[in-house]
Design a protein around this motif. Sequence first.
Motif, PDB file in Angstrom:
ATOM      1  N   GLU A  71      43.099  39.733  48.415  1.00  0.00           N
ATOM      2  CA  GLU A  71      43.326  40.269  47.072  1.00  0.00           C
ATOM      3  C   GLU A  71      43.460  39.189  45.992  1.00  0.00           C
ATOM      4  O   GLU A  71      43.698  39.513  44.831  1.00  0.00           O
ATOM      5  N   ALA A  72      43.263  37.934  46.361  1.00  0.00           N
ATOM      6  CA  ALA A  72      43.284  36.871  45.347  1.00  0.00           C
ATOM      7  C   ALA A  72      42.111  37.078  44.389  1.00  0.00           C
ATOM      8  O   ALA A  72      41.066  37.603  44.779  1.00  0.00           O
ATOM      9  N   PRO A  73      42.255  36.672  43.141  1.00  0.00           N
ATOM     10  CA  PRO A  73      41.174  36.877  42.171  1.00  0.00           C
ATOM     11  C   PRO A  73      39.912  36.103  42.531  1.00  0.00           C
ATOM     12  O   PRO A  73      39.964  34.916  42.830  1.00  0.00           O
ATOM     13  N   ALA A  74      38.781  36.810  42.502  1.00  0.00           N
ATOM     14  CA  ALA A  74      37.478  36.171  42.690  1.00  0.00           C
ATOM     15  C   ALA A  74      36.917  35.797  41.316  1.00  0.00           C
ATOM     16  O   ALA A  74      36.343  34.735  41.134  1.00  0.00           O
ATOM     17  N   TYR A  75      37.095  36.721  40.362  1.00  0.00           N
ATOM     18  CA  TYR A  75      36.694  36.438  38.982  1.00  0.00           C
ATOM     19  C   TYR A  75      37.438  37.359  38.037  1.00  0.00           C
ATOM     20  O   TYR A  75      38.019  38.359  38.427  1.00  0.00           O
ATOM     21  N   ARG A  76      37.412  36.974  36.780  1.00  0.00           N
ATOM     22  CA  ARG A  76      38.031  37.767  35.721  1.00  0.00           C
ATOM     23  C   ARG A  76      36.990  37.971  34.637  1.00  0.00           C
ATOM     24  O   ARG A  76      36.307  37.027  34.233  1.00  0.00           O
ATOM     25  N   LEU A  77      36.869  39.202  34.177  1.00  0.00           N
ATOM     26  CA  LEU A  77      35.954  39.536  33.088  1.00  0.00           C
ATOM     27  C   LEU A  77      36.761  40.305  32.054  1.00  0.00           C
ATOM     28  O   LEU A  77      37.183  41.435  32.310  1.00  0.00           O
ATOM     29  N   ASP A  78      37.016  39.678  30.928  1.00  0.00           N
ATOM     30  CA  ASP A  78      37.918  40.230  29.917  1.00  0.00           C
ATOM     31  C   ASP A  78      39.272  40.491  30.568  1.00  0.00           C
ATOM     32  O   ASP A  78      39.882  39.579  31.072  1.00  0.00           O
ATOM     33  N   ASP A  79      39.711  41.756  30.592  1.00  0.00           N
ATOM     34  CA  ASP A  79      41.017  42.079  31.185  1.00  0.00           C
ATOM     35  C   ASP A  79      40.915  42.537  32.635  1.00  0.00           C
ATOM     36  O   ASP A  79      41.929  42.830  33.263  1.00  0.00           O
ATOM     37  N   GLU A  80      39.712  42.616  33.164  1.00  0.00           N
ATOM     38  CA  GLU A  80      39.529  43.065  34.544  1.00  0.00           C
ATOM     39  C   GLU A  80      39.538  41.875  35.501  1.00  0.00           C
ATOM     40  O   GLU A  80      38.805  40.915  35.323  1.00  0.00           O
ATOM     41  N   ILE A  81      40.388  41.967  36.507  1.00  0.00           N
ATOM     42  CA  ILE A  81      40.440  40.946  37.550  1.00  0.00           C
ATOM     43  C   ILE A  81      39.934  41.589  38.841  1.00  0.00           C
ATOM     44  O   ILE A  81      40.438  42.625  39.265  1.00  0.00           O
ATOM     45  N   VAL A  82      38.931  40.971  39.453  1.00  0.00           N
ATOM     46  CA  VAL A  82      38.324  41.503  40.669  1.00  0.00           C
ATOM     47  C   VAL A  82      38.675  40.588  41.841  1.00  0.00           C
ATOM     48  O   VAL A  82      38.460  39.376  41.769  1.00  0.00           O
ATOM     49  N   SER A  83      39.211  41.179  42.897  1.00  0.00           N
ATOM     50  CA  SER A  83      39.602  40.401  44.077  1.00  0.00           C
ATOM     51  C   SER A  83      38.384  40.088  44.934  1.00  0.00           C
ATOM     52  O   SER A  83      37.331  40.706  44.815  1.00  0.00           O
TER      53      SER A  83
END
Length: 75
Positions: A35-47
């Motif tokens: 569940e660690a962040p893979a990327y962030r796009l604006d306010d969305e964080i994707v694990s």
Amino acid sequence: HPQDTPRQPRALKPTTMADIPLTRILAFHAEHKGEAPAYRLDDEIVSWRALERDAERRAITLAALGVERDERVAL
């Protein structure tokens, strides 16, 4: 005797990214980083796990459209 006990094989762990096949890098990170962040796009964080699930869904969809394993696809 300890010498008579069969050894259990040790799980091989890659020592560098070069040891992991390109097609397994995303799954490797999903497995190890979860569940660690893979990327962030604006306010969305994707694990890493969510990214890997999304890639798997896309692969299933492409297969349903007739794309075969190891075929190259541009999106």
